[in-house]
Design a protein around this motif. Structure first.
Motif, PDB file in Angstrom:
ATOM      1  N   PRO A   1       3.686  -3.528  -1.740  1.00 59.99           N
ATOM      2  CA  PRO A   1       2.779  -2.870  -0.790  1.00 59.99           C
ATOM      3  C   PRO A   1       1.782  -3.822  -0.138  1.00 59.99           C
ATOM      4  O   PRO A   1       1.448  -3.651   1.045  1.00 59.99           O
ATOM      5  CB  PRO A   1       2.078  -1.814  -1.666  1.00 59.99           C
TER       6      PRO A   1
ATOM      7  N   ALA B   1       3.893  -6.000   2.497  1.00 57.12           N
ATOM      8  CA  ALA B   1       4.824  -5.039   3.082  1.00 57.12           C
ATOM      9  C   ALA B   1       5.726  -5.693   4.132  1.00 57.12           C
ATOM     10  O   ALA B   1       5.258  -6.425   5.009  1.00 57.12           O
ATOM     11  CB  ALA B   1       4.053  -3.888   3.718  1.00 57.12           C
TER      12      ALA B   1
ATOM     13  N   TYR C   1       4.559   2.354   1.520  1.00 60.70           N
ATOM     14  CA  TYR C   1       3.597   1.539   2.265  1.00 60.70           C
ATOM     15  C   TYR C   1       2.479   2.371   2.890  1.00 60.70           C
ATOM     16  O   TYR C   1       1.695   1.859   3.690  1.00 60.70           O
ATOM     17  CB  TYR C   1       4.307   0.751   3.366  1.00 60.70           C
TER      18      TYR C   1
END
Length: 575
Positions: A371, A374, A557
């Motif tokens: 994340p 990303a 995300y």
């Protein structure tokens, strides 16, 4: 990077013809100023005035439309309009009417015409495409149509309908918001048609209804999701999804009082056939239904109802509907034609597929960025593969991860096959005072030799881009067995990359075994593709497969959240 508009061929042709016609129409006016003799200015002024008077439409309704257009500001053109030149873009709605001598498109002397009525009906039905009818002020348009009395009222209705249609077509062809303005990691730039062009397109349509329908993405993926959205909305009106109570982890063979509720919940999503399982023992058809649920939600397919599976089961249907709506917006950002042969990576699903002639010929699990690393969304083309690659360590990784290791032990990287260079000269790590360097002061390059430990594995597939993202092998094979696979620094790690290479390079005379024979030489080899292959990195948290199965994925995300806020802000600005 690929930037394409929805392929409406009449748009480009009509816009060019229309622009040329207007240029010709305007050309004689400057020539009048060149007349010689004394008093020329007065003659010229009188002549221009006469010309303007002569070009005003004689028809009262057309004259009213001209007056209305002159008295109201032109809508701001969106930067996405697919105009070939600025003068073409400047035509807009006003230019469309000027080119047709202000002849109405939606009304007549008697009132709104059948196409105008169908247009308002299309605005009212836009919810089926996950749009908001309120943005098109349907009630006000209906009021204007029912109360229009006289040319001025009809002119206002005519121009308002055209302006609203331009916004509607913009939303259907390329979405309501600009992806890159919503999130800088979304490097796609959909383009909408120029207002004058889309108006000419609909005016010249032989089948009005079909032409309106053609504004939305002409793809099976969009059509399937649209149908599923309607189905889920009907399910919501019928009561939605029944929540399953919390309890201990439920494994096959156990008894549980919640099974009646579980059967009901899975049947509501068409995953369980009522009557195929009874009693308090969790087994048989009910376990298989849970496995089907897990497969369609990106979970570990083990039939065990633990915390993660129960959480997904209890996601309310309203949230699933919202996911579908957001992903219809994402589908509008995408070109209809992805290529005759292409690679498609869904980052939210963490899966890759190779498509040829609309058929999936290869699939693979992938690992995508964490994340906080990303993987971006963009399109490019794979141009070459590299077997036994070197890995030049990115500066951020070299300074954040490897510099602290060197400061503790200068020989720490040698076992990983990572060598240190200053320019083209290799540096002995024991000769460097690593404590004097930092993230802002690191003049070295770290490079890992080819081999089993190489972070890129034994092969990589390159589509050179500004993000330094590519598809590659990895020594960390165990990660592919996980249901959630967001562990990389942004690049895409592919399971069984030599099988993937055999598919991608098949037209260049390569197969999996031939590639592996090069791997076994331990020598670096670059293989260029004769025909580069489009690759599309996407982010879809809801879609429908060809078999009609509806799939959802977690928003790893947080891009659904961001997009939902952007659309909500857009709505507030429009209302």
């Amino acid at each position: 990077m690929i930037c394409t508009a929805r392929p409406l061929l009449p748009f480009a042709m009509s816009a060019t013809v229309l622009a040329g016609a207007l240029h010709l129409a305007l050309a004689p006016v400057p020539a009048l100023a060149q007349s010689g003799g004394t008093g020329g200015n007065a003659t010229t002024g009188a002549s221009i005035g006469a010309l303007i008077e002569e070009t005003r439409p004689a028809d009262p309704l057309a004259a009213a439309i001209a007056r209305y257009l002159d008295s109201t500001p032109a809508p701001m053109l969106d930067a996405r309009f697919n105009a070939g030149a600025q003068d073409e873009a400047d035509l807009g709605v006003h230019g469309f009417y000027e080119g047709r001598l202000y002849k109405p498109l939606w009304v007549s002397d008697e009132g709104i015409n059948p196409h105008g009525e169908k247009l308002i009906a299309a605005f009212a039905a836009s919810r089926a495409d996950a749009l908001d009818p309120a943005e098109y002020d349907v009630d006000e348009l209906r009021r204007m149509a029912s109360t229009a009395a006289g040319d001025d009222d009809l002119a206002a209705l005519e121009v308002t309908l055209s302006n609203t249609f331009v916004a509607f077509s913009d939303h259907l062809t390329s979405g309501r918001v600009q992806p890159n303005e919503v999130n800088k990691a979304l490097n796609i730039f959909p383009r909408a048609p120029n207002p004058s062009v889309v108006l000419e397109y609909i005016e010249s349509a032989e089948d009005f209804d079909a032409s309106l329908e053609a504004l939305s993405p002409n793809t099976p993926n969009y059509a399937r999701l649209k149908a599923a959205l309607a189905d889920y909305r009907a399910k919501a009106e019928a009561g939605g999804f029944t929540p399953v109570p919390q309890g201990e982890t439920l494994k096959p063979g156990m008894t549980d009082t919640r099974l009646d509720t579980l059967r009901k919940r899975l049947a509501e999503q068409d995953l369980f056939t009522p009557g195929s399982h009874e009693g308090d023992v969790y087994d048989g058809a009910l376990v298989e239904a849970v496995k089907l649920f897990q497969e369609r939600h990106g979970l570990a397919v083990d039939g065990i109802i633990g915390r993660n599976t129960l959480a997904e089961i209890n996601v309310p249907i309203s949230q699933r509907i919202a996911q579908m709506e957001l992903n219809m917006e994402r589908r509008r950002w995408m070109p209809d034609d992805l290529g005759e042969r292409y690679v498609f990576v869904n980052l939210a699903d963490q899966n890759l597929k190779v498509v040829e002639d609309d058929k999936t010929v290869h699939t693979a699990r992938v690992v995508v960025g964490k994340p906080y690393h990303a993987t971006p969304v963009f399109s490019d083309k794979i141009t070459y593969a590299e077997v036994n690659p070197f890995w030049t360590v990115p500066y951020s990784i070299a300074t954040k991860e490897y510099l602290p290791q060197l400061q503790k032990n200068p020989g720490a990287l040698a076992a990983k096959g990572i060598r240190i260079f200053s320019g083209n000269r290799e540096v002995d790590p024991w000769s460097v005072a690593w404590g004097s360097y930092s993230r802002g002061n690191f003049p070295f390059t770290l490079r890992q030799d080819p081999g089993p430990q190489n972070a890129l594995g034994r092969v990589k597939f390159m589509f050179p881009n500004k993000f330094n993202i590519y598809i590659h092998d990895t020594p960390a094979k165990a990660l592919f067995s996980r249901a959630q696979r967001s562990f990389s620094h942004g690049c895409i790690r592919a399971e069984d990359p030599f099988a993937l290479g055999g598919v991608l390079l098949s037209r260049d005379g390569w197969d999996k075994q031939k590639l592996m024979s090069v791997r076994d030489t331990d020598k670096r080899r670059v293989i260029k593709l004769k025909d580069p292959i489009p690759v599309h990195l996407t982010y879809l948290t809801a879609w429908v497969n060809k078999d009609g199965s509806v799939h959802f994925r977690r928003d790893i995300y947080d891009r659904d959240t961001v997009l939902a806020k952007a659309i909500a802000n857009h709505r507030r600005q429009q209302l």
